[in-house]
Write an enzyme that holds these catalytic residues in place. Structure first.
Site, PDB file in Angstrom:
ATOM      1  N   GLU A 161     -82.701 -14.207 100.630  1.00 22.35           N
ATOM      2  CA  GLU A 161     -82.391 -13.661 101.946  1.00 22.35           C
ATOM      3  C   GLU A 161     -83.454 -12.648 102.350  1.00 22.35           C
ATOM      4  O   GLU A 161     -84.101 -12.037 101.500  1.00 22.35           O
ATOM      5  CB  GLU A 161     -81.011 -12.998 101.964  1.00 22.35           C
ATOM      6  CG  GLU A 161     -80.874 -11.821 101.022  1.00 22.35           C
ATOM      7  CD  GLU A 161     -79.490 -11.187 101.052  1.00 22.35           C
ATOM      8  OE1 GLU A 161     -78.538 -11.843 101.518  1.00 22.35           O
ATOM      9  OE2 GLU A 161     -79.370 -10.032 100.608  1.00 22.35           O
ATOM     10  N   CYS A 162     -83.638 -12.498 103.645  1.00 18.93           N
ATOM     11  CA  CYS A 162     -84.554 -11.496 104.181  1.00 18.93           C
ATOM     12  C   CYS A 162     -85.939 -11.640 103.539  1.00 18.93           C
ATOM     13  O   CYS A 162     -86.540 -12.710 103.576  1.00 18.93           O
ATOM     14  CB  CYS A 162     -83.961 -10.097 103.950  1.00 18.93           C
ATOM     15  SG  CYS A 162     -84.839  -8.748 104.746  1.00 18.93           S
ATOM     16  N   GLY A 163     -86.449 -10.579 102.917  1.00 17.13           N
ATOM     17  CA  GLY A 163     -87.764 -10.642 102.290  1.00 17.13           C
ATOM     18  C   GLY A 163     -87.851 -11.683 101.197  1.00 17.13           C
ATOM     19  O   GLY A 163     -88.922 -12.251 100.949  1.00 17.13           O
TER      20      GLY A 163
END
Length: 347
Positions: free
Chosen positions: A331-333
């Protein structure tokens, strides 16, 4: 065990809540107390500062995600062996999910915990008007316990006197701290706020402590302790120290690039007898052995994208795991890391 509870709230974002919360945590710890830190709402970065200052894992209290029972359970479990529970608020005191009520706000959490509130006001560019701001916050909700006020960014002793005179005879809530303006003690920031402590070099980490010490010397801790709520009993139903590990192994990326995790989520996996193996996509050459899954959490991989891109052995290890059918949650980064490139850097 009995614990005293206090919430550090602001009239808006950017008034210095994080710096002042860290200072109060630092001062209490220096006096030999066990301080359990918390942060209102979904925030990965501010808690890293709490953890660094107190030596205890800061926890998030998010009404929207956890609901009332989850917030109370988290607070009680984590404060079981603590003397003080210090909660840093989010945004302005009454800012929550909507403008219709204060659901999800710092005020909501403070009311739920029955905690005293220290209100932080940025005194820059105003004097007598600061008293009007304080009066409005105190009167806006009578169900809250605003027990003290800290004035931040005060320009001079004359400035402080103007504000104190405006408070006299009108506002009974005491001023418990007057923080002089000092650009040298401001914490380094980036586009999303503070920089996670995992990214900071030792020199900059030491600056956090110097800042906390400087600010704490301008806060009257005895006044704060005098208005603190009466200690309340907390009961620990599930100590995190008792969480066990099992045979299922999951690799979790954790380093200066990937560190956006809620401690409660990791504890939830441990409660399911998952053995968490932490690794660094920046520094390690390969994934841990015999894993059943991989978690790539959020962070700022773009900051160290060159180092990540040059760690060819880790990238090959990740690719091999994926080709072998290993479950990957990113998720995200973490999801950014799995792409072909981030900006100008090829991964």
């Amino acid at each position: 065990m009995s614990v005293r509870k206090i919430v550090i709230a602001g009239v808006t974002s950017g008034v210095g809540k994080s710096t002042i919360a860290a200072a109060i945590m630092y001062a209490l710890k220096r006096k030999g107390f066990v301080v359990q830190p918390f942060k209102v709402g979904p925030d990965f970065i501010d808690p890293s500062y709490h953890t660094y200052v107190t030596g205890r894992q800061s926890r998030n209290l998010d009404i929207w995600m956890m609901r009332k029972s989850g917030v109370l359970q988290c607070f009680n479990n984590c404060c079981f062996d603590a003397d003080f529970g210090v909660v840093e608020g989010a945004m302005g005191l009454f800012d929550g999910v909507s403008g219709r009520d204060d659901f999800g706000s710092t005020a909501h959490v403070a009311r739920l915990l029955d905690a005293s509130i220290i209100l932080v006001i940025d005194a820059a560019k105003a004097a007598r008007s600061i008293a009007a701001i304080a009066w409005g916050f105190i009167c806006f909700s009578k169900s809250l316990k605003i027990a003290g006020i800290i004035l931040n960014n005060v320009a001079s002793q004359r400035h402080a006197t103007f504000i104190s005179d405006a408070f006299a005879g009108k506002i009974k809530v005491p001023i418990v701290g007057i923080i002089e303006r000092n650009k040298k003690i401001r914490m380094e920031e980036r586009h999303l706020g503070l920089i996670p402590t995992a990214e900071l070099e030792d020199k900059k980490k030491r600056a956090i402590i110097r800042s906390a010490k400087y600010v704490s010397e301008q806060i009257d801790l005895d006044k704060i302790r005098a208005v603190w709520n009466v200690p309340s009993e907390v009961q620990n139903k599930q100590s995190t120290a008792q969480l066990s590990t099992g045979r299922l192994k999951v690799a979790v990326a954790l380093d200066e690039s990937f560190n956006f995790y809620y401690a409660d989520n990791l504890d939830a996996l441990r409660k399911q007898r998952v053995n968490l193996l932490f690794f660094s996509p920046v520094h390690d050459c390969t994934l841990p052995e015999d894993i059943s899954g991989i978690i790539l959490g959020g962070g700022f991989p773009e900051v160290l994208s060159e180092k990540l891109s040059k760690n060819h052995s880790m990238k090959m290890s990740m690719l091999k795991a994926a080709e072998n059918g290993t479950t990957i949650y990113a998720e995200c980064g973490g999801l950014m890391y799995l792409t072909r490139s981030i900006g100008e850097y090829e991964l």
